[in-house]
Design an enzyme around this catalytic site. Structure first.
Site, PDB file in Angstrom:
ATOM      1  N   HIS A  96       5.142   8.809 -95.937  1.00  0.00           N
ATOM      2  CA  HIS A  96       5.698   9.093 -94.609  1.00  0.00           C
ATOM      3  C   HIS A  96       7.120   8.562 -94.480  1.00  0.00           C
ATOM      4  CE1 HIS A  96       4.397   4.957 -94.219  1.00  0.00           C
ATOM      5  NE2 HIS A  96       5.127   4.837 -93.126  1.00  0.00           N
ATOM      6  N   ASP A  98       9.147   6.615 -91.398  1.00  0.00           N
ATOM      7  CA  ASP A  98       8.742   5.932 -90.170  1.00  0.00           C
ATOM      8  C   ASP A  98       9.109   6.731 -88.921  1.00  0.00           C
ATOM      9  OD1 ASP A  98       7.494   3.769 -91.366  1.00  0.00           O
ATOM     10  OD2 ASP A  98       9.381   2.665 -91.577  1.00  0.00           O
ATOM     11  N   ARG A 261       7.448  -6.467 -89.183  1.00  0.00           N
ATOM     12  CA  ARG A 261       8.314  -5.300 -89.395  1.00  0.00           C
ATOM     13  C   ARG A 261       9.203  -5.110 -88.170  1.00  0.00           C
ATOM     14  NH1 ARG A 261       6.383   1.082 -90.009  1.00  0.00           N
ATOM     15  NH2 ARG A 261       7.413   1.505 -88.043  1.00  0.00           N
TER      16      ARG A 261
HETATM   17  C1  SIN Z   1       4.998   0.716 -93.129  1.00  0.00           C
HETATM   18  O1  SIN Z   1       4.788   1.901 -93.323  1.00  0.00           O
HETATM   19  O2  SIN Z   1       5.847   0.347 -92.360  1.00  0.00           O
HETATM   20  C2  SIN Z   1       4.232  -0.326 -93.888  1.00  0.00           C
HETATM   21  C3  SIN Z   1       4.897  -0.627 -95.189  1.00  0.00           C
HETATM   22  C4  SIN Z   1       4.163  -1.680 -95.936  1.00  0.00           C
HETATM   23  O3  SIN Z   1       3.255  -2.317 -95.365  1.00  0.00           O
HETATM   24  O4  SIN Z   1       4.483  -1.911 -97.092  1.00  0.00           O
END
Ligand code: SIN
Length: 287
Positions: A96, A98, A261
């Site tokens: 994906h 984001d 994040r």
């Molecule tokens: C995400 O898609 O933001 C998660 C990425 C990850 O946990 O490595």
């Protein structure tokens, strides 16, 4: 600081960066490495307090707020990435970009992982510049004229209910984006469809749209476009959502993986065809 490219097409590790005390010229070097390599990694970092991570991310621009995910108490910009034995889903466990369903999707994402499983939990990143570049000129030409719908209802509805999110009153975003976008900094064209959010191509029949999207998804996932990051404690990844897709492998269940994040706000993606013709027009005006 030292820059170590990790593959010929994508990813570099930046060594020796003290993210808590970065000078403006060091930040400019990180910014340049980010533009050149699309995803950069920092190892051997301390666990960044949320406000420090937020302050670092803000140097790239205003922050983005996730339309669905629960955030850290007192820090609405911080999305807690957490999978453990009782999790029903793990974030990012599929290719994906984001939040590509937003009209203005996030420009970049910065993730620091504090808790890691004993093995596994790698994240794969793929260059959408390389994916576009390696298509035949005829298919490139066709794709340059197309837009695709990105939706999120099927992704987000009820997804975080086990983390206390009641989304009955929410409407989730959707957007129409060009299939080939021009990167606003590098000017390079990048393929901008992904199997999580892209649902159909405008102006094609459902069968045509499904077949073409499948062809593009198969192509995007070729290993030579990828770098695979094996996390170490408190490592940081900073990726450019305008030219990168990623896949966080959930191969470590029932172990735990956790971190913070933060995403940086982006602009509405620009069609590479329009960006190219505007560049040509500016050039001819100058001649
Ligand atoms: C995400 O898609 O933001 C998660 C990425 C990850 O946990 O490595």
């Amino acid at each position: 600081m030292e820059l170590i490219p990790l593959t010929p097409v994508i990813g570099a590790e930046i060594r020796g960066a003290d993210l808590l005390n970065l000078s403006d010229s060091q930040f400019a070097d990180i910014h340049a490495a980010f533009a050149d390599h699309s995803v950069v990694f920092f190892r051997d970092q301390p666990e960044l307090p949320p406000d420090v991570q937020v302050a670092f991310a803000r140097r790239f621009g205003e922050l983005h707020t996730h339309p669905a995910a629960p955030t850290l108490e007192g820090h609405p910009e911080v999305f807690v990435i957490h999978a453990h034995a009782e999790s029903k889903v793990a974030n990012g466990n599929g290719w994906h970009t984001d939040v590509s369903c937003d009209v203005e999707p996030p420009l970049a994402t910065m993730l620091q992982l504090h808790t890691l499983p004993s093995t596994g939990g790698d994240t794969l990143f793929a260059s959408m510049y390389a994916a576009f570049e390696t298509l035949s000129p005829n298919l490139q030409e066709f794709l340059l004229q197309l837009n695709a719908h990105h939706e999120s209802e099927h992704v987000y509805r009820g997804r975080y209910s086990d983390r206390g999110v009641d989304d009955t009153e929410r409407t989730y975003p959707q957007a129409l984006h060009p299939i080939v976008c021009a990167h606003p900094v590098t000017g390079k064209p990048a393929l901008y469809v992904n199997p999580s959010f892209t649902t159909r191509i405008e102006g094609l029949s459902s069968a045509e749209s499904q077949s073409l999207l499948k062809l593009l998804y198969d192509h995007q996932q070729r290993p030579e476009f990828q770098v695979r990051f094996n996390w170490s404690p408190n490592a940081i990844a900073l990726w450019d959502n305008r030219c990168v897709q990623h896949f966080a492998l959930w191969d470590y269940w029932p172990e735990e993986r956790k971190g913070h994040r933060v995403t940086i706000k982006g602009a509405q993606p620009e069609s590479a065809r329009e960006a190219g013709s505007q560049r040509k027009m500016r050039l001819s005006q100058r001649l």
